[in-house]
Design a protein around this motif. Structure first.
Motif, PDB file in Angstrom:
ATOM      1  N   GLN A  62       0.832  -1.191   0.000  1.00 26.31           N
ATOM      2  CA  GLN A  62       0.000   0.000   0.000  1.00 26.31           C
ATOM      3  C   GLN A  62       0.872   1.249   0.000  1.00 26.31           C
ATOM      4  O   GLN A  62       1.933   1.263   0.625  1.00 26.31           O
ATOM      5  CB  GLN A  62      -0.895   0.024   1.235  1.00 26.31           C
ATOM      6  CG  GLN A  62      -1.817   1.218   1.302  1.00 26.31           C
ATOM      7  CD  GLN A  62      -2.662   1.230   2.556  1.00 26.31           C
ATOM      8  OE1 GLN A  62      -2.186   0.899   3.629  1.00 26.31           O
ATOM      9  NE2 GLN A  62      -3.918   1.603   2.414  1.00 26.31           N
ATOM     10  N   ALA A  63       0.402   2.277  -0.676  1.00 24.19           N
ATOM     11  CA  ALA A  63       1.064   3.582  -0.663  1.00 24.19           C
ATOM     12  C   ALA A  63       0.017   4.658  -0.399  1.00 24.19           C
ATOM     13  O   ALA A  63      -1.088   4.604  -0.949  1.00 24.19           O
ATOM     14  CB  ALA A  63       1.758   3.856  -1.990  1.00 24.19           C
ATOM     15  N   VAL A  64       0.387   5.600   0.451  1.00 24.53           N
ATOM     16  CA  VAL A  64      -0.441   6.778   0.701  1.00 24.53           C
ATOM     17  C   VAL A  64       0.409   7.982   0.315  1.00 24.53           C
ATOM     18  O   VAL A  64       1.529   8.141   0.809  1.00 24.53           O
ATOM     19  CB  VAL A  64      -0.876   6.872   2.179  1.00 24.53           C
ATOM     20  CG1 VAL A  64      -1.678   8.142   2.421  1.00 24.53           C
ATOM     21  CG2 VAL A  64      -1.668   5.633   2.585  1.00 24.53           C
ATOM     22  N   ILE A  65      -0.107   8.782  -0.588  1.00 22.93           N
ATOM     23  CA  ILE A  65       0.636   9.935  -1.100  1.00 22.93           C
ATOM     24  C   ILE A  65      -0.131  11.198  -0.737  1.00 22.93           C
ATOM     25  O   ILE A  65      -1.326  11.323  -1.035  1.00 22.93           O
ATOM     26  CB  ILE A  65       0.814   9.838  -2.626  1.00 22.93           C
ATOM     27  CG1 ILE A  65       1.548   8.552  -2.986  1.00 22.93           C
ATOM     28  CG2 ILE A  65       1.541  11.081  -3.154  1.00 22.93           C
ATOM     29  CD1 ILE A  65       1.598   8.245  -4.473  1.00 22.93           C
ATOM     30  N   TRP A  66       0.569  12.125  -0.100  1.00 23.90           N
ATOM     31  CA  TRP A  66       0.001  13.427   0.229  1.00 23.90           C
ATOM     32  C   TRP A  66       0.676  14.485  -0.634  1.00 23.90           C
ATOM     33  O   TRP A  66       1.894  14.541  -0.693  1.00 23.90           O
ATOM     34  CB  TRP A  66       0.224  13.761   1.706  1.00 23.90           C
ATOM     35  CG  TRP A  66      -0.529  12.866   2.629  1.00 23.90           C
ATOM     36  CD1 TRP A  66      -0.006  11.948   3.494  1.00 23.90           C
ATOM     37  CD2 TRP A  66      -1.946  12.778   2.774  1.00 23.90           C
ATOM     38  NE1 TRP A  66      -1.014  11.305   4.167  1.00 23.90           N
ATOM     39  CE2 TRP A  66      -2.223  11.794   3.737  1.00 23.90           C
ATOM     40  CE3 TRP A  66      -3.018  13.441   2.175  1.00 23.90           C
ATOM     41  CZ2 TRP A  66      -3.512  11.460   4.127  1.00 23.90           C
ATOM     42  CZ3 TRP A  66      -4.308  13.100   2.556  1.00 23.90           C
ATOM     43  CH2 TRP A  66      -4.546  12.125   3.529  1.00 23.90           C
ATOM     44  N   ARG A  92      -3.345   2.139  -3.518  1.00 22.92           N
ATOM     45  CA  ARG A  92      -2.811   3.490  -3.364  1.00 22.92           C
ATOM     46  C   ARG A  92      -3.918   4.491  -3.119  1.00 22.92           C
ATOM     47  O   ARG A  92      -5.019   4.378  -3.656  1.00 22.92           O
ATOM     48  CB  ARG A  92      -2.050   3.882  -4.634  1.00 22.92           C
ATOM     49  CG  ARG A  92      -1.228   5.149  -4.467  1.00 22.92           C
ATOM     50  CD  ARG A  92      -0.613   5.569  -5.767  1.00 22.92           C
ATOM     51  NE  ARG A  92      -1.356   6.716  -6.304  1.00 22.92           N
ATOM     52  CZ  ARG A  92      -0.906   7.510  -7.251  1.00 22.92           C
ATOM     53  NH1 ARG A  92       0.272   7.308  -7.809  1.00 22.92           N
ATOM     54  NH2 ARG A  92      -1.629   8.503  -7.686  1.00 22.92           N
ATOM     55  N   ALA A  93      -3.612   5.467  -2.280  1.00 18.53           N
ATOM     56  CA  ALA A  93      -4.478   6.621  -2.079  1.00 18.53           C
ATOM     57  C   ALA A  93      -3.628   7.866  -2.275  1.00 18.53           C
ATOM     58  O   ALA A  93      -2.432   7.865  -1.985  1.00 18.53           O
ATOM     59  CB  ALA A  93      -5.077   6.606  -0.679  1.00 18.53           C
ATOM     60  N   CYS A  94      -4.242   8.921  -2.768  1.00 19.70           N
ATOM     61  CA  CYS A  94      -3.534  10.192  -2.948  1.00 19.70           C
ATOM     62  C   CYS A  94      -4.504  11.310  -2.595  1.00 19.70           C
ATOM     63  O   CYS A  94      -5.641  11.322  -3.083  1.00 19.70           O
ATOM     64  CB  CYS A  94      -3.052  10.337  -4.389  1.00 19.70           C
ATOM     65  SG  CYS A  94      -2.096  11.849  -4.673  1.00 19.70           S
ATOM     66  N   GLY A  95      -4.044  12.206  -1.748  1.00 18.95           N
ATOM     67  CA  GLY A  95      -4.886  13.320  -1.350  1.00 18.95           C
ATOM     68  C   GLY A  95      -4.071  14.576  -1.153  1.00 18.95           C
ATOM     69  O   GLY A  95      -2.840  14.565  -1.242  1.00 18.95           O
ATOM     70  N   GLU A  96      -4.779  15.650  -0.880  1.00 22.91           N
ATOM     71  CA  GLU A  96      -4.135  16.939  -0.639  1.00 22.91           C
ATOM     72  C   GLU A  96      -4.129  17.207   0.858  1.00 22.91           C
ATOM     73  O   GLU A  96      -5.128  16.976   1.543  1.00 22.91           O
ATOM     74  CB  GLU A  96      -4.907  18.028  -1.366  1.00 22.91           C
ATOM     75  CG  GLU A  96      -4.291  19.404  -1.234  1.00 22.91           C
ATOM     76  CD  GLU A  96      -5.045  20.434  -2.047  1.00 22.91           C
ATOM     77  OE1 GLU A  96      -4.914  20.425  -3.285  1.00 22.91           O
ATOM     78  OE2 GLU A  96      -5.791  21.222  -1.432  1.00 22.91           O
TER      79      GLU A  96
END
Length: 116
Positions: A62-66, A92-96
């Protein structure tokens, strides 16, 4: 089951290993650079830490990208897509989000499996 911690300071460890699961702290790049260079720095750090923990990017679960600004999404993805091995894309999740300092454009957090 034991818990192994690498590069541990007062506040956090860069790597925590529990069984065959590896947790990395959020990785950031050099703050004076653009988002593509910061993403590349993050991924270099991830490669190095995973190797030290007995794994590699093909074992990321899993990857979480901010991102500090979702306007950087395409530039970050160009670097990410070239880095992820074909057929090994993690969940994967990507958020601001507002990051620790305004100079940071991206932070990446991964969980991986040890190579077996």
């Amino acid at each position: 089951m034991t818990i192994e911690r690498l590069h541990t300071g007062k506040r956090m460890s860069q790597v925590v290993i529990h069984g065959d699961t590896i947790y990395l702290a959020g990785q950031v790049g050099r703050p004076e650079m653009d988002v593509a260079t910061q993403t590349s720095d993050c991924l270099d750090n991830i490669d190095r830490l995973l190797a030290e923990a007995g794994s590699d990017k093909s074992h990321i679960l899993q990857a979480v990208i901010w991102l500090a600004d979702m306007a950087d999404f395409d530039a970050m993805n160009a670097v990410w897509d070239a880095w992820v091995p074909e057929g090994h894309a993690p969940a994967r999740a990507c958020g601001e989000a507002r990051l620790a300092a305004p100079e940071y454009r991206v932070e990446i957090i991964v969980t991986a499996a040890r190579k077996g």
